[in-house]
Design a protein around this motif. Structure first.
Motif, PDB file in Angstrom:
ATOM      1  N   LEU A 153       5.752  15.416  -4.168  1.00 60.53           N
ATOM      2  CA  LEU A 153       6.918  15.238  -4.650  1.00 60.53           C
ATOM      3  C   LEU A 153       7.977  15.380  -3.542  1.00 60.53           C
ATOM      4  CD1 LEU A 153       6.811  17.658  -7.598  1.00 60.53           C
ATOM      5  CD2 LEU A 153       6.574  15.180  -7.821  1.00 60.53           C
ATOM      6  N   LYS A 154       9.161  14.766  -3.677  1.00 62.33           N
ATOM      7  CA  LYS A 154      10.177  15.115  -2.445  1.00 62.33           C
ATOM      8  C   LYS A 154       9.683  14.454  -1.211  1.00 62.33           C
ATOM      9  CE  LYS A 154      12.066  18.833  -5.060  1.00 62.33           C
ATOM     10  NZ  LYS A 154      12.336  20.036  -4.917  1.00 62.33           N
ATOM     11  N   VAL A 155       8.852  13.201  -1.216  1.00 63.39           N
ATOM     12  CA  VAL A 155       8.256  12.605   0.185  1.00 63.39           C
ATOM     13  C   VAL A 155       9.189  11.637   0.326  1.00 63.39           C
ATOM     14  CG1 VAL A 155       6.569  11.577   1.227  1.00 63.39           C
ATOM     15  CG2 VAL A 155       5.970  13.433  -0.335  1.00 63.39           C
ATOM     16  N   PRO A 156       9.623  11.436   1.606  1.00 65.15           N
ATOM     17  CA  PRO A 156      10.518  10.141   2.064  1.00 65.15           C
ATOM     18  C   PRO A 156       9.992   8.963   1.987  1.00 65.15           C
ATOM     19  CG  PRO A 156      11.175  11.986   3.674  1.00 65.15           C
ATOM     20  CD  PRO A 156       9.957  12.462   2.865  1.00 65.15           C
ATOM     21  N   THR A 157      10.625   7.800   1.646  1.00 64.65           N
ATOM     22  CA  THR A 157       9.820   6.494   1.743  1.00 64.65           C
ATOM     23  C   THR A 157       9.089   6.214   2.896  1.00 64.65           C
ATOM     24  OG1 THR A 157      11.257   6.002  -0.114  1.00 64.65           O
ATOM     25  CG2 THR A 157      10.052   4.059   1.070  1.00 64.65           C
TER      26      THR A 157
ATOM     27  N   ALA B 232       0.884  -1.083   0.131  1.00 65.99           N
ATOM     28  CA  ALA B 232       0.073   0.067  -0.131  1.00 65.99           C
ATOM     29  C   ALA B 232       0.946   1.181  -0.065  1.00 65.99           C
ATOM     30  CB  ALA B 232      -0.941  -0.230   1.007  1.00 65.99           C
ATOM     31  N   ALA B 233       1.923   1.245   0.795  1.00 66.82           N
ATOM     32  CA  ALA B 233       2.909   2.411   0.796  1.00 66.82           C
ATOM     33  C   ALA B 233       3.442   2.794  -0.595  1.00 66.82           C
ATOM     34  CB  ALA B 233       4.048   2.073   1.729  1.00 66.82           C
ATOM     35  N   ASP B 234       3.638   1.547  -1.219  1.00 64.35           N
ATOM     36  CA  ASP B 234       4.328   1.852  -2.678  1.00 64.35           C
ATOM     37  C   ASP B 234       3.381   2.467  -3.388  1.00 64.35           C
ATOM     38  OD1 ASP B 234       6.698   0.445  -2.126  1.00 64.35           O
ATOM     39  OD2 ASP B 234       5.928  -1.400  -2.939  1.00 64.35           O
ATOM     40  N   ARG B 235       1.901   2.206  -3.456  1.00 60.88           N
ATOM     41  CA  ARG B 235       0.906   2.737  -4.172  1.00 60.88           C
ATOM     42  C   ARG B 235       0.856   4.093  -3.828  1.00 60.88           C
ATOM     43  NH1 ARG B 235      -3.220  -0.256  -6.868  1.00 60.88           N
ATOM     44  NH2 ARG B 235      -4.660   1.092  -6.035  1.00 60.88           N
ATOM     45  N   LEU B 236       0.838   4.409  -2.512  1.00 62.01           N
ATOM     46  CA  LEU B 236       0.590   5.739  -2.080  1.00 62.01           C
ATOM     47  C   LEU B 236       1.729   6.723  -2.450  1.00 62.01           C
ATOM     48  CD1 LEU B 236      -0.567   5.154   1.608  1.00 62.01           C
ATOM     49  CD2 LEU B 236      -2.041   6.161  -0.136  1.00 62.01           C
ATOM     50  N   ALA B 237       2.871   6.157  -2.839  1.00 59.99           N
ATOM     51  CA  ALA B 237       4.075   7.133  -3.369  1.00 59.99           C
ATOM     52  C   ALA B 237       3.882   7.666  -4.522  1.00 59.99           C
ATOM     53  CB  ALA B 237       5.340   6.310  -3.281  1.00 59.99           C
ATOM     54  N   ALA B 238       2.918   7.037  -5.342  1.00 62.94           N
ATOM     55  CA  ALA B 238       2.412   7.794  -6.565  1.00 62.94           C
ATOM     56  C   ALA B 238       1.262   8.832  -6.385  1.00 62.94           C
ATOM     57  CB  ALA B 238       1.854   6.572  -7.551  1.00 62.94           C
ATOM     58  N   SER B 239       0.867   9.156  -5.111  1.00 63.40           N
ATOM     59  CA  SER B 239      -0.240  10.025  -5.002  1.00 63.40           C
ATOM     60  C   SER B 239       0.128  11.239  -5.744  1.00 63.40           C
ATOM     61  CB  SER B 239      -0.207  10.642  -3.413  1.00 63.40           C
ATOM     62  OG  SER B 239      -0.805   9.300  -2.728  1.00 63.40           O
TER      63      SER B 239
ATOM     64  N   ALA C 145       5.065   4.787   4.449  1.00 67.29           N
ATOM     65  CA  ALA C 145       5.167   3.718   5.136  1.00 67.29           C
ATOM     66  C   ALA C 145       3.959   4.031   6.238  1.00 67.29           C
ATOM     67  CB  ALA C 145       6.280   3.025   5.743  1.00 67.29           C
ATOM     68  N   GLU C 146       4.440   5.207   7.027  1.00 72.02           N
ATOM     69  CA  GLU C 146       3.576   5.686   8.086  1.00 72.02           C
ATOM     70  C   GLU C 146       2.288   6.124   7.660  1.00 72.02           C
ATOM     71  OE1 GLU C 146       7.211   8.497  10.353  1.00 72.02           O
ATOM     72  OE2 GLU C 146       5.977   9.292   8.876  1.00 72.02           O
ATOM     73  N   GLU C 147       1.929   6.611   6.300  1.00 71.99           N
ATOM     74  CA  GLU C 147       0.538   6.902   5.826  1.00 71.99           C
ATOM     75  C   GLU C 147      -0.170   5.753   5.742  1.00 71.99           C
ATOM     76  OE1 GLU C 147      -0.965  10.256   4.862  1.00 71.99           O
ATOM     77  OE2 GLU C 147       0.150  10.317   6.742  1.00 71.99           O
ATOM     78  N   ALA C 148       0.562   4.485   4.941  1.00 72.69           N
ATOM     79  CA  ALA C 148      -0.110   3.386   5.015  1.00 72.69           C
ATOM     80  C   ALA C 148      -0.806   2.700   6.195  1.00 72.69           C
ATOM     81  CB  ALA C 148       0.904   2.354   4.187  1.00 72.69           C
TER      82      ALA C 148
END
Length: 286
Positions: A160-164, A149-156, A168-171
């Motif tokens: 931009l420029k959001v640490p990985t 889920a975190a990997d998918r959220l990274a494409a929100s 993970a915290e958001e997921a």
């Protein structure tokens, strides 16, 4: 640690109440809860009492009839929390839908507020952005783990420029890990309420914004927002020349609130809130 109280219809609502001093009520977005403000909480000064409500059907609050998942009812719930805590007035930080709750509170219970900080929210919201939100309300992503889920959220969109590690915290806030699948930390029936609201005729919300007249007012807009346009934000500033406003770069809907631009804006707004609160007459005992 969460506490709870009963709303007017008997729904059990959860909240957090931390710190001492100037009370600030934090109201989260459509499918979110009080955990959204953890990024901000660790940056607040020592004289702030942060109260975070999980609106009905979200987080640790009980699920209710989906017809009650409305801005009007949730604003009444927020006022009921103030009554439960014995608070005459609070400042409100509202992200997205939480900002709408704050404007409704200003319109119908202005004496209970000492200020309002709107986060990527205003009286005009872009339909395309709302439809994008509708695409995921009540929908479990087709992945099995929070890591996926975190990997998918990274494409929100817009971020931009959001640490990985932030994704993970958001997921972990947006989903619940179940046996071999994910779940939602809110009532899926929110989808029915959202669809009903989106299908209704668009109401003029400028009177709600204008109801904030005289209150310290701030706007934290995501520079890449697809929900609150730059044009709408400019219109808000035109009506309120004293609006404390910032556009947070590299952020979509909604900013995390620990960005330097967000923190500076909240600090300036809190200064205005303190001055306003000090100017108000003390509440009289009944």
């Amino acid at each position: 640690m969460r506490k709870a109280f009963l709303a007017e219809d008997g729904t059990r609502l959860a909240y957090r109440d931390e710190g001492a001093g100037l009370p600030v009520l934090a109201l989260a977005g459509m499918t979110r809860d009080g955990r959204d403000f953890e990024y901000l909480a660790c940056h607040l000064p020592a004289d702030i009492r942060l109260i975070r409500l999980d609106s009905r059907g979200r987080g640790a609050s009980a699920w209710a009839d989906w017809h009650s998942y409305t801005v009007a009812q949730e604003a009444r719930d927020a006022l009921a929390l103030l009554d439960h805590l014995g608070l005459d007035r609070v400042a409100v930080v509202g992200t997205s839908r939480g900002g709408l709750l704050g404007m409704v509170m200003a319109a119908f219970a202005k004496a209970r507020l000492t200020g309002l900080c709107l986060v990527d929210c205003g009286p005009v919201l872009e339909r395309a952005g709302l439809q994008r939100i509708g695409d995921y309300v009540g929908v479990v992503p087709p992945v099995a783990t929070l890591e996926q889920a975190a990997d998918r959220l990274a494409a929100s969109p817009g971020f931009l420029k959001v640490p990985t590690e932030r994704w993970a915290e958001e997921a972990a806030r947006r989903y619940v890990q179940l046996e071999g699948r994910l779940g939602l930390p809110y009532d899926p029936a929110l989808r029915q309420s959202f669809d009903a609201a989106l299908a209704a005729p668009t109401a003029d919300a400028w009177p709600l914004f204008d109801a904030c007249a005289g209150l310290p007012l701030a706007l934290i807009r995501a520079a890449n927002s697809d929900v609150l346009s730059a044009e709408a934000a400019t219109g808000m500033a035109r009506r309120r020349p004293d609006l404390i406003r910032v556009d947070v770069p590299d952020r979509g809907h909604v900013p995390f609130l620990d960005e330097p631009q967000s923190l500076r804006t909240i600090a300036a707004w809190l200064d205005a809130v303190r001055a306003f609160a000090a100017s108000q007459p003390a509440a009289t005992a009944p």
